[in-house]
Motif scaffolding. Structure first.
Motif, PDB file in Angstrom:
ATOM      1  N   MET A   1      38.831  54.755  44.965  1.00 50.81           N
ATOM      2  CA  MET A   1      39.130  55.282  46.293  1.00 50.81           C
ATOM      3  C   MET A   1      39.968  54.269  47.055  1.00 50.81           C
ATOM      4  N   ASN A   2      40.915  54.740  47.828  1.00 48.22           N
ATOM      5  CA  ASN A   2      41.806  53.837  48.530  1.00 48.22           C
ATOM      6  C   ASN A   2      41.087  53.033  49.592  1.00 48.22           C
ATOM      7  N   ASN A   3      40.036  53.613  50.194  1.00 49.06           N
ATOM      8  CA  ASN A   3      39.346  52.928  51.270  1.00 49.06           C
ATOM      9  C   ASN A   3      38.042  52.305  50.804  1.00 49.06           C
ATOM     10  N   SER A   4      37.883  52.123  49.492  1.00 45.25           N
ATOM     11  CA  SER A   4      36.647  51.550  48.972  1.00 45.25           C
ATOM     12  C   SER A   4      36.497  50.117  49.437  1.00 45.25           C
ATOM     13  N   LYS A   5      35.265  49.743  49.737  1.00 42.02           N
ATOM     14  CA  LYS A   5      34.996  48.356  50.079  1.00 42.02           C
ATOM     15  C   LYS A   5      34.703  47.616  48.795  1.00 42.02           C
ATOM     16  N   GLN A   6      35.584  46.704  48.405  1.00 45.78           N
ATOM     17  CA  GLN A   6      35.434  45.999  47.147  1.00 45.78           C
ATOM     18  C   GLN A   6      35.577  44.508  47.392  1.00 45.78           C
ATOM     19  N   ILE A   7      34.559  43.728  47.033  1.00 43.96           N
ATOM     20  CA  ILE A   7      34.671  42.278  47.127  1.00 43.96           C
ATOM     21  C   ILE A   7      34.367  41.655  45.771  1.00 43.96           C
ATOM     22  N   LEU A   8      34.672  42.426  44.723  1.00 44.94           N
ATOM     23  CA  LEU A   8      34.512  41.891  43.378  1.00 44.94           C
ATOM     24  C   LEU A   8      35.525  40.792  43.128  1.00 44.94           C
ATOM     25  N   VAL A   9      35.094  39.733  42.466  1.00 48.65           N
ATOM     26  CA  VAL A   9      36.056  38.741  42.021  1.00 48.65           C
ATOM     27  C   VAL A   9      36.726  39.262  40.761  1.00 48.65           C
ATOM     28  N   ALA A  10      37.948  38.811  40.517  1.00 55.06           N
ATOM     29  CA  ALA A  10      38.650  39.208  39.298  1.00 55.06           C
ATOM     30  C   ALA A  10      37.971  38.572  38.103  1.00 55.06           C
ATOM     31  N   ILE A  11      37.848  39.340  37.031  1.00 59.55           N
ATOM     32  CA  ILE A  11      37.251  38.840  35.800  1.00 59.55           C
ATOM     33  C   ILE A  11      38.376  38.527  34.835  1.00 59.55           C
ATOM     34  N   LEU A  12      38.473  37.288  34.402  1.00 59.94           N
ATOM     35  CA  LEU A  12      39.557  36.864  33.530  1.00 59.94           C
ATOM     36  C   LEU A  12      39.357  37.420  32.137  1.00 59.94           C
ATOM     37  N   LEU A  13      40.394  38.030  31.598  1.00 60.60           N
ATOM     38  CA  LEU A  13      40.355  38.552  30.236  1.00 60.60           C
ATOM     39  C   LEU A  13      40.678  37.436  29.263  1.00 60.60           C
ATOM     40  N   VAL A  14      39.794  37.207  28.317  1.00 60.79           N
ATOM     41  CA  VAL A  14      40.069  36.290  27.222  1.00 60.79           C
ATOM     42  C   VAL A  14      40.160  37.127  25.968  1.00 60.79           C
ATOM     43  N   PHE A  15      41.347  37.251  25.411  1.00 60.41           N
ATOM     44  CA  PHE A  15      41.547  38.111  24.249  1.00 60.41           C
ATOM     45  C   PHE A  15      41.676  37.222  23.033  1.00 60.41           C
ATOM     46  N   THR A  16      40.589  37.071  22.284  1.00 58.51           N
ATOM     47  CA  THR A  16      40.535  36.162  21.163  1.00 58.51           C
ATOM     48  C   THR A  16      40.701  36.939  19.874  1.00 58.51           C
ATOM     49  N   VAL A  17      41.715  36.636  19.096  1.00 59.23           N
ATOM     50  CA  VAL A  17      41.935  37.298  17.824  1.00 59.23           C
ATOM     51  C   VAL A  17      41.435  36.388  16.720  1.00 59.23           C
ATOM     52  N   VAL A  18      40.457  36.855  15.964  1.00 61.62           N
ATOM     53  CA  VAL A  18      39.838  36.056  14.924  1.00 61.62           C
ATOM     54  C   VAL A  18      39.864  36.850  13.632  1.00 61.62           C
ATOM     55  N   LEU A 110      25.799  42.072  40.774  1.00 64.55           N
ATOM     56  CA  LEU A 110      27.220  42.334  40.978  1.00 64.55           C
ATOM     57  C   LEU A 110      27.923  41.023  41.294  1.00 64.55           C
ATOM     58  N   SER A 111      29.040  40.765  40.626  1.00 59.35           N
ATOM     59  CA  SER A 111      29.813  39.556  40.881  1.00 59.35           C
ATOM     60  C   SER A 111      30.677  39.750  42.119  1.00 59.35           C
ATOM     61  N   THR A 112      30.530  38.864  43.097  1.00 61.78           N
ATOM     62  CA  THR A 112      31.304  38.929  44.334  1.00 61.78           C
ATOM     63  C   THR A 112      31.949  37.579  44.589  1.00 61.78           C
ATOM     64  N   GLU A 113      32.742  37.501  45.643  1.00 58.65           N
ATOM     65  CA  GLU A 113      33.400  36.245  45.981  1.00 58.65           C
ATOM     66  C   GLU A 113      32.397  35.149  46.321  1.00 58.65           C
ATOM     67  N   SER A 114      31.205  35.540  46.729  1.00 63.76           N
ATOM     68  CA  SER A 114      30.179  34.553  47.077  1.00 63.76           C
ATOM     69  C   SER A 114      29.167  34.353  45.953  1.00 63.76           C
ATOM     70  N   GLY A 115      29.470  34.866  44.757  1.00 69.50           N
ATOM     71  CA  GLY A 115      28.582  34.692  43.614  1.00 69.50           C
ATOM     72  C   GLY A 115      27.875  35.977  43.232  1.00 69.50           C
ATOM     73  N   LEU A 116      26.956  35.880  42.272  1.00 61.09           N
ATOM     74  CA  LEU A 116      26.197  37.047  41.838  1.00 61.09           C
ATOM     75  C   LEU A 116      25.237  37.490  42.932  1.00 61.09           C
ATOM     76  N   ARG A 117      25.196  38.797  43.168  1.00 60.04           N
ATOM     77  CA  ARG A 117      24.302  39.362  44.188  1.00 60.04           C
ATOM     78  C   ARG A 117      23.461  40.461  43.550  1.00 60.04           C
TER      79      ARG A 117
END
Length: 547
Positions: A1-18, A110-117
């Protein structure tokens, strides 16, 4: 939703090919967690629980959810892709953060800018725009996401449909005789109808509109009842309520069979569909909770526009491939953009009219503006930060690749990429994953064309080096038997090569002179991860093995 309240931190993708050999798909894999734990150095406080498994033409894709203190960390975990060519890759979207002093009042984090809540989940049961809300223990809503995404025998029944939609086939614009006019028809609109054949179910002299891909039901108002025919031909134009059934049924069956023919039959799970839904709202949606599609009847009936039908159907394919992760502005924009792409690719398989418009009959009129494609915008500077504001950026790049490599190739790559989607992913990340899929599963056949389109879009920096797969020149046999200790592991090498084997502490365990076949006995190795280094034609190539 365009007006969603979201304070999730970005989760870094680590793409490991093994590199490794895939374990049997139907076996219990006690070693799978060991592989993930070793390769990703998973902290001890993180628990992984298997949550989803699905097969594609190129392998098995298995998702593990993350838990801490027996609480699910929302949108976090690991996905391992066991490839049929003997390799595997791991997507890491773990939250490497512990939390102390948790309560008994919630089961989710939930991961937020202030840590796990700690959060609780609540539903907002709006008829047209239902949402799921995640609320912390103080009553603050941290995140809100859309709930809608998106004994008989076979026989043939003939019906009339729009060969996509009347604006497209007439190569015109909305207006004049080509208007909704309260569902009334006219000779111009009728001239765009086409007779088609449908596979339906037949019992007791009655034809039922049911197939492996869909059946009809009433989900929301208005109520229609069951749809069937006593004749093997149905002639109905758009002023007849039957028409939306005929149109939706035909286009979903064609697209479903097409996906099956490409090898993605695991994604085309049976849908229940309501073609007259949401009261008078001009809205259509896929619901992942009950795997249903609903088409609204406000403005132009959505079921009359084949591009709307294919767009919503594609949401179901995406959700089945990688469920419950359409979170984050770019991820949501890519979801819509991918569905727009499939709708337009399907449309262009019929004709090249209206190439820059999506939903040219349902939208681009007084009811709503519709969406566009093939726009020149630069990532990330031109991002608008919303689902609908950025969908064209992703769809345009995909259509660029479509024009270079063709529909079947691009559709196959994009269907495969659905298995790699994750919450909070970015267009740059997913462009890299598409290149990796091309490298690993399509023999790097389309690398230059895909890269050019992604460079033009800004997903990849101009002049940037994009890694290609290393042709290792060897094959690993019986990795599973070696893991469980009941058989030797064999590595067949095309060119004789010397080798060295190290453990994870960097200690040399074994070495040998050039050979074309290396056989390792499980009795010579303790449980754990090892790396075999070969010197082939003067170059060092590594292979991970697990005991």
């Amino acid at each position: 939703m365009n007006n969603s309240k979201q304070i999730l931190v970005a989760i870094l993708l680590v793409f490991t090919v093994v590199s490794s050999y895939a374990l049997p798909h139907n076996s219990v894999k006690p070693s799978e967690i060991s592989i993930i734990t070793h390769d990703l150095a998973v902290p001890e406080y993180i628990e992984l629980r298997k949550s989803y498994e699905i097969e594609s033409p190129f392998g098995m894709h298995i998702t593990y959810k993350q838990f801490i203190h027996n609480k699910e960390v929302l949108f976090a975990g690991v996905r391992i892709h066991w490839k049929k060519n003997g390799t595997y890759s791991i997507q890491d979207f773990l939250i490497r953060e512990n939390i102390e002093n948790v309560s008994d009042e919630s089961t989710m984090l939930l991961s937020t800018e202030s840590g796990l809540r700690e959060v609780r989940m609540a539903n907002n049961p709006d008829l047209v725009y239902p949402t799921t809300q995640f609320i912390d223990l103080d009553g603050t809503m941290l995140l809100e996401i859309d709930d809608y995404k998106h004994a008989k025998k076979d026989t043939t029944l003939h019906s009339q449909v729009f060969w996509l939609n009347p604006i497209n086939t007439a190569n015109t614009s909305y207006g004049g005789n080509y208007t909704d006019n309260l569902d009334q028809t006219n000779p111009s609109l009728d001239s765009q109808l086409r007779w088609v054949s449908n596979t339906v179910q037949f019992e007791n002299d009655t034809f039922f509109f049911e197939s492996e891909f869909l059946s009809f039901t009433d989900i929301s108002a208005p109520v229609d009842g069951h749809f069937f025919s006593i004749n093997d031909s149905v002639q109905a134009n758009r002023d007849n309520d039957w028409f939306e059934y005929l149109n939706v049924y035909y286009h979903i069956n064609v697209m479903g069979q097409y996906a099956n023919d490409l090898g993605y039959d695991a994604l085309t799970q049976h849908l229940e569909v309501d073609v007259h839904a949401f009261g008078t709202a001009d809205n259509s949606a896929y619901s992942p909770d009950d795997h249903t599609l609903q088409f609204g009847i406000g403005g132009v009936d959505d079921g009359e526009d084949g591009e709307v039908v294919i767009h919503e159907f594609t949401h179901s394919l995406s959700e089945v491939a990688s469920p419950d992760n359409t979170v984050g502005n770019e991820r949501a924009a890519m979801e819509e953009g991918s569905c727009d792409y499939f709708a337009k690719a399907y449309s262009r398989s019929l004709n090249d009219n209206t190439p820059n418009k999506i939903f040219s009959w349902d939208g681009h009129n007084q009811f709503w503006d519709g969406f566009v494609i093939n726009q020149k915008r630069d990532y990330p500077i031109d991002l608008k930060g919303s689902k609908d504001g950025d969908r064209d950026m992703w769809a345009t790049a995909l259509m660029c690749a479509h024009d270079f490599i063709g529909r079947n190739a691009m559709d196959s790559i994009l269907l495969e990429h659905f298995y790699y989607q994750k919450a909070n992913s970015t267009m740059a990340e997913m462009a890299q994953i598409i290149l990796t899929i091309d490298s690993g599963d399509f023999g790097n056949r389309y690398h230059s064309q895909l890269k050019q389109c992604f460079v033009d879009a800004g997903f990849i920096a101009r002049g940037a080096s994009v890694s290609n797969p290393i042709q290792k020149g060897f094959k690993v046999l019986n990795q599973n038997g070696f893991i469980v200790g009941d058989g030797n592991l064999t590595i067949e090498i095309n060119t004789p090569a010397s080798y060295k084997i190290y453990n994870t502490a960097g200690q040399l365990i074994q070495s040998g002179n050039p050979t074309s076949k290396l056989t390792l006995s499980p009795s010579d190795f303790s449980k754990g991860l090892y790396v075999v280094y070969f010197t082939i034609n003067g170059k060092s190539v590594s292979q991970k093995i697990l005991r």
